[in-house]
Design an enzyme around this catalytic site. Sequence first.
Site, PDB file in Angstrom:
ATOM      1  CE  LYS A  72      60.285 -51.782 -10.831  1.00  0.00           C
ATOM      2  NZ  LYS A  72      59.398 -52.854 -11.266  1.00  0.00           N
ATOM      3  CG  ASN A  73      58.662 -51.840  -7.462  1.00  0.00           C
ATOM      4  OD1 ASN A  73      58.428 -51.679  -8.661  1.00  0.00           O
ATOM      5  ND2 ASN A  73      59.115 -52.982  -6.966  1.00  0.00           N
ATOM      6  NE  ARG A 124      50.240 -56.971  -9.182  1.00  0.00           N
ATOM      7  CZ  ARG A 124      49.289 -57.855  -9.032  1.00  0.00           C
ATOM      8  NH1 ARG A 124      48.668 -58.357 -10.074  1.00  0.00           N
ATOM      9  NH2 ARG A 124      48.942 -58.264  -7.828  1.00  0.00           N
ATOM     10  CB  CYS A 159      57.585 -59.485 -14.197  1.00  0.00           C
ATOM     11  SG  CYS A 159      58.855 -58.287 -14.619  1.00  0.00           S
ATOM     12  NE  ARG A 169      53.175 -59.779 -10.099  1.00  0.00           N
ATOM     13  CZ  ARG A 169      53.926 -58.775 -10.497  1.00  0.00           C
ATOM     14  NH1 ARG A 169      54.325 -58.695 -11.746  1.00  0.00           N
ATOM     15  NH2 ARG A 169      54.269 -57.825  -9.653  1.00  0.00           N
ATOM     16  N   PRO A 170      47.119 -62.449  -8.799  1.00  0.00           N
ATOM     17  CG  PRO A 170      46.027 -63.734  -7.180  1.00  0.00           C
ATOM     18  CD  PRO A 170      47.330 -63.604  -7.911  1.00  0.00           C
ATOM     19  CB  ILE A 171      43.999 -57.568  -8.656  1.00  0.00           C
ATOM     20  CG1 ILE A 171      42.748 -57.800  -9.519  1.00  0.00           C
ATOM     21  CG2 ILE A 171      45.213 -57.438  -9.552  1.00  0.00           C
ATOM     22  CD1 ILE A 171      42.357 -56.577 -10.346  1.00  0.00           C
ATOM     23  CG  ASP A 172      42.647 -62.223  -4.332  1.00  0.00           C
ATOM     24  OD1 ASP A 172      43.704 -62.117  -4.983  1.00  0.00           O
ATOM     25  OD2 ASP A 172      42.600 -62.746  -3.211  1.00  0.00           O
ATOM     26  CG  ASP A 179      61.198 -57.405  -6.287  1.00  0.00           C
ATOM     27  OD1 ASP A 179      60.531 -58.361  -6.717  1.00  0.00           O
ATOM     28  OD2 ASP A 179      60.698 -56.289  -6.025  1.00  0.00           O
ATOM     29  CB  ILE A 237      56.691 -63.596  -2.774  1.00  0.00           C
ATOM     30  CG1 ILE A 237      57.486 -63.283  -1.499  1.00  0.00           C
ATOM     31  CG2 ILE A 237      55.678 -62.491  -3.106  1.00  0.00           C
ATOM     32  CD1 ILE A 237      56.670 -63.002  -0.266  1.00  0.00           C
ATOM     33  NE  ARG A 260      58.474 -53.628 -16.983  1.00  0.00           N
ATOM     34  CZ  ARG A 260      57.663 -54.471 -16.360  1.00  0.00           C
ATOM     35  NH1 ARG A 260      57.638 -55.722 -16.728  1.00  0.00           N
ATOM     36  NH2 ARG A 260      56.890 -54.059 -15.387  1.00  0.00           N
TER      37      ARG A 260
HETATM   38  N1  EPU Z   1      48.597 -61.500  -4.212  1.00  0.00           N
HETATM   39  C1  EPU Z   1      47.364 -62.076  -4.262  1.00  0.00           C
HETATM   40  N2  EPU Z   1      46.259 -61.271  -4.342  1.00  0.00           N
HETATM   41  C2  EPU Z   1      46.369 -59.922  -4.389  1.00  0.00           C
HETATM   42  C3  EPU Z   1      47.646 -59.328  -4.316  1.00  0.00           C
HETATM   43  C4  EPU Z   1      48.748 -60.154  -4.253  1.00  0.00           C
HETATM   44  O1  EPU Z   1      47.233 -63.294  -4.240  1.00  0.00           O
HETATM   45  O2  EPU Z   1      45.333 -59.258  -4.475  1.00  0.00           O
HETATM   46  C5  EPU Z   1      49.809 -62.351  -4.171  1.00  0.00           C
HETATM   47  C6  EPU Z   1      50.591 -62.191  -5.473  1.00  0.00           C
HETATM   48  O3  EPU Z   1      50.112 -63.050  -6.469  1.00  0.00           O
HETATM   49  C7  EPU Z   1      51.989 -62.499  -5.049  1.00  0.00           C
HETATM   50  C8  EPU Z   1      52.038 -62.008  -3.597  1.00  0.00           C
HETATM   51  O4  EPU Z   1      50.692 -61.903  -3.162  1.00  0.00           O
HETATM   52  O5  EPU Z   1      52.211 -63.878  -5.072  1.00  0.00           O
HETATM   53  C9  EPU Z   1      52.736 -60.686  -3.398  1.00  0.00           C
HETATM   54  O6  EPU Z   1      52.155 -59.701  -4.212  1.00  0.00           O
HETATM   55  P1  EPU Z   1      52.201 -58.146  -3.896  1.00  0.00           P
HETATM   56  O7  EPU Z   1      50.844 -57.593  -4.095  1.00  0.00           O
HETATM   57  O8  EPU Z   1      52.901 -57.911  -2.613  1.00  0.00           O
HETATM   58  O9  EPU Z   1      53.129 -57.628  -5.049  1.00  0.00           O
HETATM   59  P2  EPU Z   1      52.838 -56.463  -6.070  1.00  0.00           P
HETATM   60  O10 EPU Z   1      52.307 -55.272  -5.365  1.00  0.00           O
HETATM   61  O11 EPU Z   1      52.116 -56.996  -7.240  1.00  0.00           O
HETATM   62  C10 EPU Z   1      55.179 -55.329  -5.756  1.00  0.00           C
HETATM   63  C11 EPU Z   1      56.303 -55.003  -6.679  1.00  0.00           C
HETATM   64  C12 EPU Z   1      57.002 -56.283  -7.114  1.00  0.00           C
HETATM   65  C13 EPU Z   1      57.482 -57.039  -5.881  1.00  0.00           C
HETATM   66  C14 EPU Z   1      56.319 -57.273  -4.898  1.00  0.00           C
HETATM   67  C15 EPU Z   1      56.742 -57.927  -3.598  1.00  0.00           C
HETATM   68  C16 EPU Z   1      55.476 -53.005  -7.775  1.00  0.00           C
HETATM   69  C17 EPU Z   1      54.979 -52.366  -9.011  1.00  0.00           C
HETATM   70  N3  EPU Z   1      55.781 -54.299  -7.852  1.00  0.00           N
HETATM   71  O12 EPU Z   1      54.304 -56.149  -6.534  1.00  0.00           O
HETATM   72  O13 EPU Z   1      58.108 -55.884  -7.874  1.00  0.00           O
HETATM   73  O14 EPU Z   1      58.010 -58.280  -6.259  1.00  0.00           O
HETATM   74  O15 EPU Z   1      55.675 -56.014  -4.607  1.00  0.00           O
HETATM   75  O16 EPU Z   1      57.672 -57.142  -2.950  1.00  0.00           O
HETATM   76  O17 EPU Z   1      55.643 -52.351  -6.758  1.00  0.00           O
HETATM   77  C18 EPU Z   1      59.849 -56.125  -9.431  1.00  0.00           C
HETATM   78  O18 EPU Z   1      60.174 -54.951  -9.169  1.00  0.00           O
HETATM   79  O19 EPU Z   1      60.582 -56.932 -10.078  1.00  0.00           O
HETATM   80  C19 EPU Z   1      58.573 -56.620  -8.934  1.00  0.00           C
HETATM   81  C20 EPU Z   1      57.978 -57.688  -9.429  1.00  0.00           C
END
Ligand code: EPU
Length: 415
Positions: free
Chosen positions: A21-22, A91, A115, A120-123, A304, A326, A396
């Site tokens: 999925k991811n 996301r 979720c 989960r910020p995007i900074d 996950d 995480i 999902r």
């Molecule tokens: N983070 C920040 N700032 C950012 C980006 C991330 O602080 O700009 C923090 C997040 O808040 C979090 C950590 O860094 O605490 C990890 O976030 P990451 O960006 O790695 O995760 P993601 O890309 O949002 C993907 C998967 C998630 C999976 C994570 C970690 C997708 C769509 N989602 O999320 O999948 O948990 O990587 O492996 O690819 C799931 O499938 O259940 C799921 C949540």
Amino acid sequence: MELKIKGNKLLTGEIKISGAKNSALALIPIALLSDGVVTIDNVPEVNDIFVLKEILEYLGAKVSFDNNVMVIDNKKLVNKEIPENLSKKMRASYYFMPVLLSKFKKVEMFFPGGCAIGARPIDQTLKALRALGGVVDEKDNHYCIQTEGLVGGHVYLDMPSVGATVNTIIAAVKAKGLTILENAAKEPEIVNIATFLNAMGAKIKGAGTSEIRIQGVEKLKGCYTEVIPDRIEAGTYVIAGALVGENLKISNIIPEHIEALLLKMNEMGIKYNMDDDSIVISKPDYKLKPVNIKTLGYPGFATDLQQPVTPLLTMCTGISKLEETIYENRFNNVPFLNQMGSNIEIDGRTIKVKGPTKFKGQVVEATDLRAGASLLLAALSADGETTIKNVEHILRGYDKLVEKLSAVGADIELK
Ligand code: EPU
């Protein structure tokens, strides 16, 4: 919708793992960068993918999706703001940020959904887009990003974020010059994405390591690619095998991708047979040892799989500890597991699981995707009937869930 599961049925036969999925959630928006038609094979039929297809069609792309093959023709793509009701569903909607910015030099979008497992910020994504020449205007939860033309840059991520790594790669692929991305995520999905882009003509080196170098190119051609097997789905069913399997075969997997889970299962004392792309596993009739687990980025123990592995810890004799590093809020499964009979204490970001305990059927609720998977695994091994409400969360991320489990002998019904 809800799932009704009559537990304690031994599962036997074969479960074939679907595409990740991811990975698919990134490959599909990335296809819009191509100057030709893109074919993506092994795409799972999960709800998130259907939402993504809706977004692509909203943006004017022509998309067909049959037998797990998605064909995307973006010739008539237009730059429109994605409605918030679509982007907040997941996301991964923020992968459109760098895609549309690269393609049209401007993108307007709302903060992505997903979720509810932490802030989960995007900074880190915004930092990378700025470093490559994006100008970000941010109001409440709305973003307008513009550029006069993306240029290569040097990006250091504060944490190896999967999403920010993908977004930086996307922005850099057609930017002018070289981008160096440091402290990048090393997840297998990143390698899948880089292989896909390189098949289109991109010049990405080092994916799968913490330093990725991307030399911008002007054009990207159409191509064919395959989604890698879903390592989280694989891990979930391997755990099901350890809970209620009788020679349950999990096939179409890349064992290396779930090595951290397998090594923890070795520590518990669980035996299984493994070959190049499958694992055969049965419920142990011997005592299991408790273990300590800490979630980390790949190749560490996947966050996950943290909630899915918890029911297995309840089978171990003694106290197991599980630390979530995480996300801040990924224990929403625990109160429901305790309601079903486990003895788990939450202490900040760590849980202590005291076993062995036995699950009993109850009425519970899936609060997010992997919490739901955790309850499902508990239900499969419980005495009596469990009802899981809000099962949309689980659907999902797990392709043909009911079909796959019914085919190996589970008593499971979706209502
Ligand atoms: N983070 C920040 N700032 C950012 C980006 C991330 O602080 O700009 C923090 C997040 O808040 C979090 C950590 O860094 O605490 C990890 O976030 P990451 O960006 O790695 O995760 P993601 O890309 O949002 C993907 C998967 C998630 C999976 C994570 C970690 C997708 C769509 N989602 O999320 O999948 O948990 O990587 O492996 O690819 C799931 O499938 O259940 C799921 C949540």
